[in-house]
Design an enzyme around this catalytic site. Structure first.
Site, PDB file in Angstrom:
ATOM      1  N   ARG A 221       0.853  -1.184   0.000  1.00  0.00           N
ATOM      2  CA  ARG A 221       0.000   0.000   0.000  1.00  0.00           C
ATOM      3  C   ARG A 221       0.894   1.240   0.000  1.00  0.00           C
ATOM      4  O   ARG A 221       1.967   1.251   0.618  1.00  0.00           O
ATOM      5  CB  ARG A 221      -0.899   0.034   1.238  1.00  0.00           C
ATOM      6  N   HIS A 269      -0.901   0.066  -9.861  1.00  0.00           N
ATOM      7  CA  HIS A 269      -1.554  -0.878  -8.936  1.00  0.00           C
ATOM      8  C   HIS A 269      -2.041  -2.114  -9.701  1.00  0.00           C
ATOM      9  O   HIS A 269      -3.244  -2.425  -9.717  1.00  0.00           O
ATOM     10  CB  HIS A 269      -2.712  -0.205  -8.192  1.00  0.00           C
TER      11      HIS A 269
HETATM   12  P1  NAP Z   1      -1.309 -11.588   4.790  1.00  0.00           P
HETATM   13  O1  NAP Z   1      -1.499 -12.986   4.307  1.00  0.00           O
HETATM   14  O2  NAP Z   1      -2.288 -11.019   5.740  1.00  0.00           O
HETATM   15  O3  NAP Z   1       0.155 -11.532   5.441  1.00  0.00           O
HETATM   16  C1  NAP Z   1       0.616 -10.400   6.104  1.00  0.00           C
HETATM   17  C2  NAP Z   1       2.048 -10.658   6.582  1.00  0.00           C
HETATM   18  O4  NAP Z   1       2.544  -9.435   7.159  1.00  0.00           O
HETATM   19  C3  NAP Z   1       2.160 -11.734   7.657  1.00  0.00           C
HETATM   20  O5  NAP Z   1       3.338 -12.481   7.457  1.00  0.00           O
HETATM   21  C4  NAP Z   1       2.260 -10.921   8.943  1.00  0.00           C
HETATM   22  O6  NAP Z   1       2.994 -11.560   9.977  1.00  0.00           O
HETATM   23  C5  NAP Z   1       3.035  -9.715   8.469  1.00  0.00           C
HETATM   24  N1  NAP Z   1       2.820  -8.563   9.347  1.00  0.00           N
HETATM   25  C6  NAP Z   1       1.663  -7.920   9.607  1.00  0.00           C
HETATM   26  N2  NAP Z   1       1.865  -6.916  10.488  1.00  0.00           N
HETATM   27  C7  NAP Z   1       3.191  -6.953  10.798  1.00  0.00           C
HETATM   28  C8  NAP Z   1       4.010  -6.184  11.641  1.00  0.00           C
HETATM   29  N3  NAP Z   1       3.522  -5.178  12.374  1.00  0.00           N
HETATM   30  N4  NAP Z   1       5.307  -6.498  11.706  1.00  0.00           N
HETATM   31  C9  NAP Z   1       5.823  -7.532  10.997  1.00  0.00           C
HETATM   32  N5  NAP Z   1       5.088  -8.295  10.157  1.00  0.00           N
HETATM   33  C10 NAP Z   1       3.788  -8.012  10.060  1.00  0.00           C
HETATM   34  O7  NAP Z   1      -1.220 -10.586   3.565  1.00  0.00           O
HETATM   35  P2  NAP Z   1      -1.011 -10.919   2.002  1.00  0.00           P
HETATM   36  O8  NAP Z   1      -2.173 -11.622   1.438  1.00  0.00           O
HETATM   37  O9  NAP Z   1       0.315 -11.551   1.841  1.00  0.00           O
HETATM   38  O10 NAP Z   1      -1.042  -9.441   1.387  1.00  0.00           O
HETATM   39  C11 NAP Z   1      -0.204  -8.402   1.849  1.00  0.00           C
HETATM   40  C12 NAP Z   1      -0.716  -7.070   1.331  1.00  0.00           C
HETATM   41  O11 NAP Z   1      -0.461  -6.960  -0.072  1.00  0.00           O
HETATM   42  C13 NAP Z   1      -2.221  -6.855   1.420  1.00  0.00           C
HETATM   43  O12 NAP Z   1      -2.618  -6.469   2.728  1.00  0.00           O
HETATM   44  C14 NAP Z   1      -2.454  -5.765   0.403  1.00  0.00           C
HETATM   45  O13 NAP Z   1      -2.370  -4.499   1.000  1.00  0.00           O
HETATM   46  C15 NAP Z   1      -1.306  -5.939  -0.580  1.00  0.00           C
HETATM   47  N6  NAP Z   1      -1.766  -6.329  -1.930  1.00  0.00           N
HETATM   48  C16 NAP Z   1      -1.406  -5.559  -2.987  1.00  0.00           C
HETATM   49  C17 NAP Z   1      -1.802  -5.937  -4.267  1.00  0.00           C
HETATM   50  C18 NAP Z   1      -1.392  -5.124  -5.465  1.00  0.00           C
HETATM   51  O14 NAP Z   1      -1.889  -5.364  -6.571  1.00  0.00           O
HETATM   52  N7  NAP Z   1      -0.456  -4.216  -5.349  1.00  0.00           N
HETATM   53  C19 NAP Z   1      -2.560  -7.093  -4.453  1.00  0.00           C
HETATM   54  C20 NAP Z   1      -2.910  -7.850  -3.352  1.00  0.00           C
HETATM   55  C21 NAP Z   1      -2.503  -7.465  -2.072  1.00  0.00           C
HETATM   56  P3  NAP Z   1       2.466 -12.925  10.642  1.00  0.00           P
HETATM   57  O15 NAP Z   1       2.718 -13.984   9.589  1.00  0.00           O
HETATM   58  O16 NAP Z   1       3.342 -13.110  11.813  1.00  0.00           O
HETATM   59  O17 NAP Z   1       1.010 -12.723  10.947  1.00  0.00           O
HETATM   60  C1  GLV Z   2      -5.202  -5.293  -3.986  1.00  0.00           C
HETATM   61  O1  GLV Z   2      -4.545  -4.332  -3.770  1.00  0.00           O
HETATM   62  C2  GLV Z   2      -5.655  -6.207  -2.987  1.00  0.00           C
HETATM   63  O2  GLV Z   2      -5.547  -5.891  -1.792  1.00  0.00           O
HETATM   64  O3  GLV Z   2      -6.138  -7.282  -3.368  1.00  0.00           O
END
Ligand code: NAP
Ligand code: GLV
Length: 306
Positions: A221, A269
């Protein structure tokens, strides 16, 4: 069972017909003010009015991975918030990040400039041991990215709140190990959720801890990154460049300096897009499971914020 669909910037038609095909007999329609109350909602960045008018929702299905926009709203008390759980996004994210890492490491950006000038020039091969990649966030997307980058024999570090064991990845965990993670990293990939703990995390102090010649890839983000701090560190030469897919304001305003900075690559994005068919199948499956009283994956911990 009634489902309401409220997704900004999304053509509802194909989604509604997709759900009707997956859940025969379902009553699903696009939300409009004053619409009848539903049991489940499929949403992306809905207005507060939508939630205020749907106090009896049992499940709110976000058609993306990140729930930061949704969690800023006042939610119905009994509703589970459910994120998309991969649904074809992690492979896209792995492609995008591997491409950005390799483009920087192999200097393909420099070759593109040379070729545009009709110049046949070799660059000296660089050592991948000099380009350790660090992935912040080892969740659904971050773990897949870390594993994929490691396939190209880069040293890979990972950082998350609780830590986990991933083959080929040196894992750091918690605030106390952030410093060590950054000092061991040259190419930083942000795949954290946006929460109060992670907002503005990539500021001057933090980015200064990366190895000299550091490179930033932000695919999470825009509010994870302090824009002016990135520019200062690029201009001072501490950082070599950045690939940015997400921004504080989207679309990125025409006057924003990121557009024209020679060391920044901007994408709109697009690193991991929601895939409609996969998403419909996943959400429909979870709605049917909830109806049967079964647990589902991807339920957001509201206190943690992801
Ligand atoms: P997720 O499965 O919820 O994983 C989040 C990870 O971040 C976990 O490993 C968590 O640790 C870690 N984390 C959270 N808070 C933390 C902190 N304070 N300190 C250290 N580590 C922390 O998320 P995801 O599905 O991988 O997605 C991540 C993000 O990508 C989404 O929230 C979204 O904003 C972004 N995204 C962007 C796009 C795009 O097109 N650009 C698309 C999809 C998603 P733990 O494992 O210990 O819980
Ligand atoms: C895109 O940014 C998502 O959070 O899926």
């Amino acid at each position: 069972m009634r489902i309401t669909f409220c997704c900004s910037q999304t053509n509802a038609g194909p989604w509604l017909s997709g759900f009707r095909a997956e859940i025969p007999g379902v009553d699903i329609s696009e939300w409009a003010a004053g619409a009848p109350e539903a049991d489940y909602a499929v949403v992306w960045a809905p207005p507060q009015q939508f939630l205020d008018e749907q106090p009896g929702l049992r499940g709110i299905f976000n058609i993306g991975a990140g729930v930061d926009a949704l969690l800023q709203l006042k939610l119905p008390p009994a509703a589970k918030v459910v994120r998309l759980d991969d649904a074809g996004m992690s492979v896209q994210m792995a492609e995008f990040v591997c491409h950005a890492v390799i483009r920087h490491f192999r200097e393909f950006d420099g070759y593109e400039q040379d070729v545009a000038l009709g110049k046949w020039s070799y660059r000296k091969p660089r050592l991948r041991t000099d380009f350790p990649v660090g992935v912040m966030g080892l969740g659904v997307l971050g773990e897949r990215v870390a594993r994929s980058v490691a396939q190209f024999d880069f040293p890979v570090n990972g950082w998350s709140r609780s830590g986990k064991s991933i083959d080929g990845v040196r894992v750091f965990c918690g605030a106390s190990q952030l410093h060590g993670f950054l000092a061991a990293t040259r190419v930083l990939v942000c795949l954290l959720p946006l929460t109060p703990d992670t907002r503005d995390i990539m500021d001057h102090e933090m980015l200064s801890l990366l190895r000299p010649g550091g490179y930033v890839i932000n695919v999470a983000r825009g509010a994870h990154l302090v824009d002016s701090d990135l520019i200062a560190l690029l201009d001072s030469g501490h950082l070599a460049g950045a690939t940015l897919d997400v921004f504080r304001t989207e679309p990125l305003p025409a006057e924003h300096p990121f557009w024209r900075h020679p060391k920044i690559t901007v994408t709109p994005h697009t690193s991991a897009r929601t895939l409609r068919e996969e998403s419909i199948a996943q959400i429909a499956g979870k709605i049917l499971a909830l109806q049967r009283g079964e647990p589902v994956a991807g339920v957001v911990d509201l206190a943690r914020g992801y």
